[in-house]
Motif scaffolding. Structure first.
Motif, short mmCIF file in Angstrom:
data_model
loop_
_atom_site.label_atom_id
_atom_site.label_comp_id
_atom_site.label_asym_id
_atom_site.label_seq_id
_atom_site.Cartn_x
_atom_site.Cartn_y
_atom_site.Cartn_z
N GLU A 27 0.85 -1.05 -0.15
CA GLU A 27 0.07 -0.18 0.10
C GLU A 27 0.95 1.33 0.14
N VAL A 28 1.90 1.28 0.56
CA VAL A 28 3.00 2.26 0.93
C VAL A 28 3.35 2.69 -0.54
N MET A 29 3.91 1.53 -1.19
CA MET A 29 4.43 1.44 -2.47
C MET A 29 3.54 1.99 -3.63
N LEU A 30 1.98 1.55 -3.47
CA LEU A 30 1.22 1.90 -4.36
C LEU A 30 0.99 3.24 -4.27
N ASN A 31 0.74 3.96 -3.14
CA ASN A 31 0.65 5.34 -2.90
C ASN A 31 1.58 6.10 -3.46
N LYS A 32 3.04 5.67 -3.39
CA LYS A 32 4.16 6.34 -4.02
C LYS A 32 4.01 6.27 -5.51
N LEU A 33 3.61 5.16 -6.02
CA LEU A 33 3.69 4.99 -7.41
C LEU A 33 2.77 5.77 -8.17
N LEU A 34 1.57 5.66 -7.35
CA LEU A 34 0.34 6.98 -7.98
C LEU A 34 0.74 8.35 -7.85
N SER A 35 1.48 8.71 -6.93
CA SER A 35 1.82 10.10 -6.84
C SER A 35 2.84 10.46 -7.74
N GLN A 36 3.84 9.43 -8.03
CA GLN A 36 4.97 9.69 -9.04
C GLN A 36 4.49 9.50 -10.53
N LYS A 37 3.48 8.61 -10.78
CA LYS A 37 2.92 8.47 -12.00
C LYS A 37 1.47 8.53 -12.20
N PRO A 38 0.89 9.60 -11.76
CA PRO A 38 -0.57 9.86 -11.92
C PRO A 38 -1.11 9.61 -13.14
N GLU A 39 -0.65 9.68 -14.35
CA GLU A 39 -0.95 9.62 -15.44
C GLU A 39 -1.32 7.98 -16.03
N HIS A 40 -0.69 7.12 -15.06
CA HIS A 40 -0.85 5.61 -15.10
C HIS A 40 -1.81 4.99 -14.24
N ALA A 41 -2.51 6.00 -13.47
CA ALA A 41 -3.35 5.49 -12.51
C ALA A 41 -4.44 4.54 -13.00
N VAL A 42 -4.79 4.70 -14.04
CA VAL A 42 -5.99 3.79 -14.66
C VAL A 42 -5.28 2.37 -14.90
N THR A 43 -4.24 2.52 -15.93
CA THR A 43 -3.57 1.22 -15.81
C THR A 43 -3.06 0.28 -14.64
N ILE A 44 -2.71 1.05 -13.61
CA ILE A 44 -2.43 0.34 -12.34
C ILE A 44 -3.86 -0.31 -11.71
N GLY A 45 -4.61 0.59 -11.65
CA GLY A 45 -5.88 -0.02 -11.22
C GLY A 45 -6.51 -1.30 -11.93
N LYS A 46 -6.54 -1.06 -13.34
CA LYS A 46 -6.89 -2.07 -14.01
C LYS A 46 -6.06 -3.21 -13.94
#
Length: 248
Positions: A200-219
């Protein structure tokens, strides 16, 4: 105080499939208070036997995803964390091999038809099992290798939200001694609470650094969980067929 990015940018993509985890037919059948003990035991045997195929490559997937992340600007830290985490997953499939053999020995002492552990371990992979391997390869080689974190988050979260309920059901229906044959599940319930928190910590970091990929990450997370639930369905169907096999 603002919500974590996992809540706002990730969970909406996985909420539907998580609902299936909570209330889907395979889960409710397994956890039903009137479940057939032989069906539950058969499910465990298939879960461990087929799970070897699902589990053996895990440390390599995580390491390779981490190595790919270190080559992407902004994902170096997530990459290093994945590489470090990979070391904790090596060899876990061997526990599933041992659990399969132990469960089969217990079954053969009490039930029919008699089972062959080696034949069960040699079963061909189902489409869902093949797709599970493919989603890892697609992620590692895709534009967002960090989405591996979402796969880990969903699959290890199963050990937090589903496996404890399954363990209690197994103890109630099959007896406490069954835990001697469920070393993989038991250990991952203990370990994956910490792993899920780290994810969860890594996921938050990932989403903050690459918000344009949020949909890809979620899907990616949603697809991984959907595949795993279909794998549970495969285990259930194979367990049912096992019970219907001729005893001679």
């Amino acid at each position: 105080m603002s919500k974590p990015l996992v809540d706002t940018q990730y969970l909406p993509h996985v909420s539907d499939v998580r609902h299936v985890l909570a209330s889907g037919p395979h889960v409710t059948t397994l956890l039903d208070e009137k479940v057939d003990p032989a069906l539950l035991e058969g499910f465990l045997i298939q879960l461990c036997a087929l799970g070897v195929y699902m589990t053996e490559p895990v440390d390599g997937w995580i390491r390779r995803a981490g190595e790919a992340c270190t080559k992407v600007s902004g994902l170096e830290e997530v990459g290093r964390q994945l590489i470090s985490h990979a070391k904790h997953e090596a060899g876990h499939h061997l526990m599933m091999v041992a659990d399969t053999k132990s469960l089969v020995a217990g079954w053969n002492a009490r039930r029919m038809p008699k089972l062959d552990a080696e034949q069960l371990l040699a079963q061909a992979p189902t489409p869902a099992m093949q797709e599970y391997r493919q989603i890892h390869e697609d992620t590692i080689n895709g534009a967002m290798p960090g989405a591996q974190v979402a796969i880990e988050y969903e699959i290890e979260n199963l050990s937090v939200v589903f496996a404890p309920r399954l363990i209690e059901q197994c103890k109630r229906v099959l007896g406490e001694e069954v835990m001697n044959s469920l070393t993989f599940i038991k250990e991952h319930v203990e370990l994956d609470v910490g792993h899920t928190a780290l994810n969860e910590v890594m996921l938050n970091k990932l989403l903050s650094q690459k918000p344009e990929h949020a949909v890809t990450i979620g899907k990616t997370g949603a697809r991984a969980l959907d595949i795993y639930l279909r794998f549970y369905g495969d285990c259930m169907e194979k367990a049912k067929r096992m019970l219907q096999a001729p005893t001679a």
